[in-house]
Design a protein around this motif. Structure first.
Motif, PDB file in Angstrom:
ATOM      1  N   GLN A 423     -39.038 -18.364 -93.621  1.00 46.87           N
ATOM      2  CA  GLN A 423     -39.829 -18.878 -92.510  1.00 46.87           C
ATOM      3  C   GLN A 423     -38.916 -19.247 -91.351  1.00 46.87           C
ATOM      4  N   THR A 424     -39.328 -18.861 -90.149  1.00 43.67           N
ATOM      5  CA  THR A 424     -38.621 -19.279 -88.940  1.00 43.67           C
ATOM      6  C   THR A 424     -39.668 -19.807 -87.963  1.00 43.67           C
ATOM      7  N   GLY A 425     -39.711 -21.125 -87.784  1.00 42.58           N
ATOM      8  CA  GLY A 425     -40.713 -21.720 -86.901  1.00 42.58           C
ATOM      9  C   GLY A 425     -42.108 -21.472 -87.430  1.00 42.58           C
ATOM     10  N   SER A 426     -42.972 -20.929 -86.591  1.00 37.39           N
ATOM     11  CA  SER A 426     -44.349 -20.664 -87.003  1.00 37.39           C
ATOM     12  C   SER A 426     -44.528 -19.237 -87.494  1.00 37.39           C
ATOM     13  N   GLU A 427     -43.421 -18.572 -87.773  1.00 34.96           N
ATOM     14  CA  GLU A 427     -43.490 -17.197 -88.267  1.00 34.96           C
ATOM     15  C   GLU A 427     -42.861 -17.111 -89.651  1.00 34.96           C
ATOM     16  N   VAL A 428     -43.285 -16.103 -90.380  1.00 38.62           N
ATOM     17  CA  VAL A 428     -42.600 -15.771 -91.615  1.00 38.62           C
ATOM     18  C   VAL A 428     -42.067 -14.344 -91.442  1.00 38.62           C
ATOM     19  N   VAL A 429     -40.850 -14.145 -91.873  1.00 38.81           N
ATOM     20  CA  VAL A 429     -40.217 -12.828 -91.749  1.00 38.81           C
ATOM     21  C   VAL A 429     -40.101 -12.222 -93.144  1.00 38.81           C
ATOM     22  N   ILE A 430     -40.746 -11.090 -93.346  1.00 33.77           N
ATOM     23  CA  ILE A 430     -40.681 -10.382 -94.619  1.00 33.77           C
ATOM     24  C   ILE A 430     -39.856  -9.112 -94.398  1.00 33.77           C
ATOM     25  N   THR A 431     -38.825  -8.964 -95.195  1.00 31.49           N
ATOM     26  CA  THR A 431     -37.879  -7.868 -95.000  1.00 31.49           C
ATOM     27  C   THR A 431     -37.882  -6.930 -96.200  1.00 31.49           C
ATOM     28  N   ILE A 432     -37.875  -5.634 -95.898  1.00 34.28           N
ATOM     29  CA  ILE A 432     -37.747  -4.598 -96.927  1.00 34.28           C
ATOM     30  C   ILE A 432     -36.439  -3.871 -96.655  1.00 34.28           C
ATOM     31  N   LYS A 433     -35.515  -3.980 -97.567  1.00 30.27           N
ATOM     32  CA  LYS A 433     -34.182  -3.424 -97.345  1.00 30.27           C
ATOM     33  C   LYS A 433     -33.801  -2.522 -98.503  1.00 30.27           C
ATOM     34  N   ASP A 434     -33.174  -1.397 -98.201  1.00 24.21           N
ATOM     35  CA  ASP A 434     -32.685  -0.527 -99.265  1.00 24.21           C
ATOM     36  C   ASP A 434     -31.250  -0.122 -98.972  1.00 24.21           C
ATOM     37  N   ASP A 435     -30.556   0.347-100.006  1.00 21.58           N
ATOM     38  CA  ASP A 435     -29.167   0.785 -99.821  1.00 21.58           C
ATOM     39  C   ASP A 435     -29.074   2.300 -99.951  1.00 21.58           C
ATOM     40  N   GLY A 436     -30.063   2.970 -99.355  1.00 20.85           N
ATOM     41  CA  GLY A 436     -30.116   4.427 -99.439  1.00 20.85           C
ATOM     42  C   GLY A 436     -29.354   5.124 -98.331  1.00 20.85           C
ATOM     43  N   GLY A 502     -48.286  -9.644 -85.310  1.00 17.28           N
ATOM     44  CA  GLY A 502     -46.896  -9.631 -85.723  1.00 17.28           C
ATOM     45  C   GLY A 502     -46.124  -8.522 -85.044  1.00 17.28           C
ATOM     46  N   SER A 503     -44.866  -8.369 -85.416  1.00 18.02           N
ATOM     47  CA  SER A 503     -44.021  -7.321 -84.838  1.00 18.02           C
ATOM     48  C   SER A 503     -43.101  -6.770 -85.925  1.00 18.02           C
ATOM     49  N   ILE A 504     -42.502  -5.622 -85.618  1.00 13.90           N
ATOM     50  CA  ILE A 504     -41.644  -4.939 -86.587  1.00 13.90           C
ATOM     51  C   ILE A 504     -40.286  -4.679 -85.956  1.00 13.90           C
ATOM     52  N   ASP A 505     -39.229  -5.051 -86.653  1.00 20.01           N
ATOM     53  CA  ASP A 505     -37.861  -4.719 -86.243  1.00 20.01           C
ATOM     54  C   ASP A 505     -37.276  -3.755 -87.266  1.00 20.01           C
ATOM     55  N   VAL A 506     -36.563  -2.753 -86.777  1.00 17.53           N
ATOM     56  CA  VAL A 506     -35.966  -1.764 -87.668  1.00 17.53           C
ATOM     57  C   VAL A 506     -34.463  -1.719 -87.437  1.00 17.53           C
ATOM     58  N   LYS A 507     -33.714  -1.757 -88.523  1.00 15.06           N
ATOM     59  CA  LYS A 507     -32.272  -1.536 -88.477  1.00 15.06           C
ATOM     60  C   LYS A 507     -31.947  -0.447 -89.484  1.00 15.06           C
ATOM     61  N   SER A 508     -30.988   0.361 -89.164  1.00 13.51           N
ATOM     62  CA  SER A 508     -30.603   1.411 -90.107  1.00 13.51           C
ATOM     63  C   SER A 508     -29.197   1.901 -89.799  1.00 13.51           C
ATOM     64  N   ASP A 509     -28.421   2.084 -90.839  1.00 11.65           N
ATOM     65  CA  ASP A 509     -27.095   2.677 -90.721  1.00 11.65           C
ATOM     66  C   ASP A 509     -27.050   3.884 -91.644  1.00 11.65           C
ATOM     67  N   GLU A 510     -26.763   5.028 -91.073  1.00 12.63           N
ATOM     68  CA  GLU A 510     -26.756   6.247 -91.882  1.00 12.63           C
ATOM     69  C   GLU A 510     -25.730   6.127 -93.000  1.00 12.63           C
ATOM     70  N   GLY A 511     -26.165   6.439 -94.192  1.00 13.98           N
ATOM     71  CA  GLY A 511     -25.305   6.381 -95.361  1.00 13.98           C
ATOM     72  C   GLY A 511     -25.247   5.028 -96.027  1.00 13.98           C
ATOM     73  N   THR A 512     -25.769   4.007 -95.336  1.00 19.76           N
ATOM     74  CA  THR A 512     -25.699   2.642 -95.884  1.00 19.76           C
ATOM     75  C   THR A 512     -27.055   2.081 -96.275  1.00 19.76           C
ATOM     76  N   GLY A 513     -28.082   2.404 -95.489  1.00 17.47           N
ATOM     77  CA  GLY A 513     -29.419   1.927 -95.832  1.00 17.47           C
ATOM     78  C   GLY A 513     -30.199   1.484 -94.613  1.00 17.47           C
ATOM     79  N   SER A 514     -31.407   1.035 -94.853  1.00 19.31           N
ATOM     80  CA  SER A 514     -32.311   0.617 -93.776  1.00 19.31           C
ATOM     81  C   SER A 514     -32.883  -0.756 -94.078  1.00 19.31           C
ATOM     82  N   GLU A 515     -33.317  -1.416 -93.011  1.00 16.36           N
ATOM     83  CA  GLU A 515     -33.929  -2.735 -93.143  1.00 16.36           C
ATOM     84  C   GLU A 515     -35.065  -2.836 -92.144  1.00 16.36           C
ATOM     85  N   ILE A 516     -36.251  -3.112 -92.647  1.00 15.19           N
ATOM     86  CA  ILE A 516     -37.421  -3.271 -91.790  1.00 15.19           C
ATOM     87  C   ILE A 516     -37.920  -4.700 -91.948  1.00 15.19           C
ATOM     88  N   ALA A 517     -37.974  -5.423 -90.827  1.00 18.68           N
ATOM     89  CA  ALA A 517     -38.380  -6.831 -90.843  1.00 18.68           C
ATOM     90  C   ALA A 517     -39.756  -6.964 -90.200  1.00 18.68           C
TER      91      ALA A 517
END
Length: 667
Positions: A423-436, A502-517
């Motif tokens: 939880q951050t303030g009045s929001e909750v952040v749910i993250t899906i992360k993989d090491d693909g 809500g909103s969606i943030d995406v991070k990804s590094d090729e060869g390391t994995g992705s993270e969607i918040a």
């Protein structure tokens, strides 16, 4: 008055029991020799069978009986717990849900197929399961007639409080055959220490019967989880044994032993069960929703009262108004807490999904969950389930590599998917992360250009490029599979998250994995809002999205014509003139204000005529006629009875960013 439908209550409890069985089975996949989990799964199946039979779900009871029998053999060491058996019972668990949902449906074909799979897994012939779902449950293999059983049992201490009559159970034992009984009173406290609602006695029984062991156990089916029972076959090898009828003498208990004996009687399981019963009350979600509506109406009425009290010089009225405001605020906060649920209830659903996808794709996957105690409004949790399914499936199908590919690239063979929440303030952040393998940006750009989503060579920020994966019909999969490839899932994710404000943030590094918040508001019922005026209309901006407010003089407004940017601590922030966006047709106030709002990394300014102040906003859904109006996410009723529309922050920020991109492209 209690209007609860017993069948509906049974369905709810059976669904919870199925979830526990599934969790136990998935835990067993990590350690097939875990005796505790084997016993827990057996007890769950046993309870489900017994409850189903009592409420008339005969097909469910009959089918579950075979799974229970299989686990009973494992429990007794007659068959090993294997991956095949776990997989068979997991498949059967889904069928049990179908039998629960449609108790009168035609399930024979599926039941037979699953039971054949089950019996193959435990090394038994499937022929013994023909026509499995008709009639009463079939019993275990026939045992020799007239066996002698030694049964020592002690019921839970609160049995009588919960409506269990020990004498009725003893009568059922006597109905099974010759039965000799003696009372075990070694835990009986002195009279002055005795609680008349508690049960201190145990019993030792010798039963000579031609009934199978399961019928003796079934006598205690509804208290078996909490009771202490020891059942032994003591049949002599040569001849039947005459049952012992001599009553045993009660053991003497020294007064000093009473406290420890009472503690022993209260087993941990009984304590836990008793604690759960006393601490929790099952309430239908519909009643909570109705209560939330009433609280919302109270907040609106309180707002009107505050406005009236502020317009007159009546100290008594103001005092009452302030007191009601305080009470309404406390009631609102209490109600909000009641609707909160830990995300563990959401995350637990994905263990089965990941297990099944691992079998389907041939990938080795470890699911890690963190922050399960983070609490979110029940409505939010219900609506997050589908988006998370799509994201987890995408992570596994597109992100994680096959074991041999991971080893070749220097990674562990087992891929990891992490579900986390905080939880951050009045929001909750749910993250899906993989090491693909991460997102291939070149393929995303090529696909976006091929689909006409962007122009060839168009300049995009990294986040804008990654956000293309949420466009309708977008997919980089080379072929359509039953997991992905149609470009529908991620579009559903985006629409659902935006509908939740809500909103969606995406991070990804090729060869390391992705993270969607996923950034989601904690609640959808009542929010803190900033009330503003644009032209002659009032609007509410969710306060959680507001960063700061600035003044925009008429001169600055004129100077910024044609570019719509403000300089904010060396950053250029685009802004939207809501008066023009909403086509109010009115002249701007001489001293307009800019409300800077943000979601994640993106910011945009909203030009309004006046900032009125904060407002407790009870969110009302828009009518179907206005569902497609994308600038607003709902409406609320103000203290004076007028309606104010609630601005859709995600949509306005997207519009501001689009405007910025167009202006930058135009130079």
């Amino acid at each position: 008055m209690n209007n609860l439908d017993p069948i509906a209550v049974f369905r709810t409890e059976a669904a919870e029991q199925l979830e526990l069985i599934e969790a136990g089975l998935l835990d067993l996949t990590r350690d097939l020799d875990d005796k505790g989990q084997i016993d827990a799964v057996f007890r769950g199946l046993h309870t489900l069978k017994g409850s189903g039979s009592m409420f008339g779900f005969d097909q469910l009871a009959a089918f579950t009986h075979h799974c229970e029998t299989a686990f009973d053999r494992v429990r007794k060491g007659e068959a090993p717990a294997t991956s095949e058996l776990i997989a068979a019972v997991l498949d059967a668990q889904g069928h049990m849900q179908a039998l629960l949902d449609q108790p009168n449906g035609d399930h024979d074909a599926m039941s037979t197929k699953l039971l054949e799979q089950l019996h193959r897994a435990v090394g038994r012939e499937a022929s013994s399961t023909s026509h499995p779902t008709t009639g009463k449950p079939k019993e275990a293999p026939a045992e020799p007639s007239r066996r002698t059983w030694q049964l020592d049992f002690r019921l839970p201490a609160d049995s009588m409080v919960n409506g269990t009559n020990p004498l009725g159970l003893i009568d059922e034992l006597r109905d099974l055959g010759e039965c000799g009984l003696s009372v075990n009173s070694d835990q009986l406290p002195p009279l002055d220490a005795m609680d008349p609602t508690q049960l201190y006695l145990g019993w030792n029984a010798t039963i000579v019967t031609d009934k199978p062991r399961s019928e003796i156990e079934d006598v205690f089916i509804f208290v078996m989880d909490e009771m202490v029972m020891d059942l032994k076959d003591v049949t002599p090898a040569s001849a039947p044994v005459v049952p012992e009828t001599t009553l045993a003498q009660p053991a003497e208990v020294h007064p000093n032993e009473v406290p420890s004996a009472r503690e022993e009687q209260r087993t941990p399981a009984a304590d836990a069960k008793s604690q759960r019963q006393s601490d929790n009350v099952r309430v239908p979600a519909l009643r909570l929703d109705e209560m939330m509506d009433r609280v919302g109406e109270l907040v609106i009425a309180q707002s009107r009262l505050s406005q009236m009290a502020g317009s007159v010089v009546d100290l008594g009225l103001r005092s009452v108004s302030e007191e009601i405001e305080r009470l309404a605020g406390e009631l609102r906060d209490t109600m909000m807490v009641l609707r909160m649920m830990p995300v563990a209830s959401l995350f637990s659903r994905f263990r089965r999904l990941v297990h099944d996808l691992a079998r389907e794709t041939g990938k080795e996957i470890e699911l890690v969950t963190t922050g399960e105690t983070t609490e979110v409004d029940k409505t939010v949790i219900d609506r997050l389930a589908d988006p998370l399914v799509h994201l987890v499936r995408n992570s596994i199908d597109h992100g994680l590599e096959l074991p041999q590919d991971r080893i070749a690239s220097g990674k562990p063979a087992v891929g990891q998917v992490v579900l986390s929440a905080h939880q951050t303030g009045s929001e909750v952040v749910i993250t899906i992360k993989d090491d693909g393998r991460g997102i291939d940006r070149a393929r995303v750009r090529a696909k976006a250009e091929a689909n006409g989503l962007i122009q060839p060579g168009q300049s995009l920020s990294d986040q804008e490029l990654l956000q293309q994966i949420f466009q309708p019909g977008f997919s980089t999969a080379e072929k359509v599979t039953n997991l992905s490839g149609r470009g529908v899932g991620m579009d559903v994710v985006k629409k659902t998250i935006e509908a939740l404000r809500g909103s969606i943030d995406v991070k990804s590094d090729e060869g390391t994995g992705s993270e969607i918040a996923l950034r989601i508001p904690l609640t959808l019922a009542i929010i803190d809002g900033l009330l503003v005026r644009v032209g002659n209309g009032n609007y509410v901006i969710p306060l959680s999205a507001v960063e700061e407010c600035l003044e925009l003089s008429l001169e600055e407004d004129l100077r910024s014509r044609g570019r719509s940017f403000i300089s904010l601590r060396d950053d250029l922030v685009p802004f939207l003139r809501l008066r023009e966006l909403f086509r109010t047709g009115s002249q701007p106030d001489p001293y307009q204000k800019v409300v800077v709002i943000s979601t994640g990394r993106e910011r945009v300014g909203l030009v309004v005529d006046q900032i009125i102040g904060d407002h407790q906003t009870v969110i009302k859904s828009m009518s179907k006629l206005h569902d497609q109006v994308s600038s607003f996410s709902g409406a609320t009723i103000l203290g004076d009875g007028n309606v104010a529309l609630i601005l859709d922050v995600a949509h306005l920020i997207a519009a501001g960013q689009q405007q910025e991109a167009q202006l930058r492209a135009a130079g």
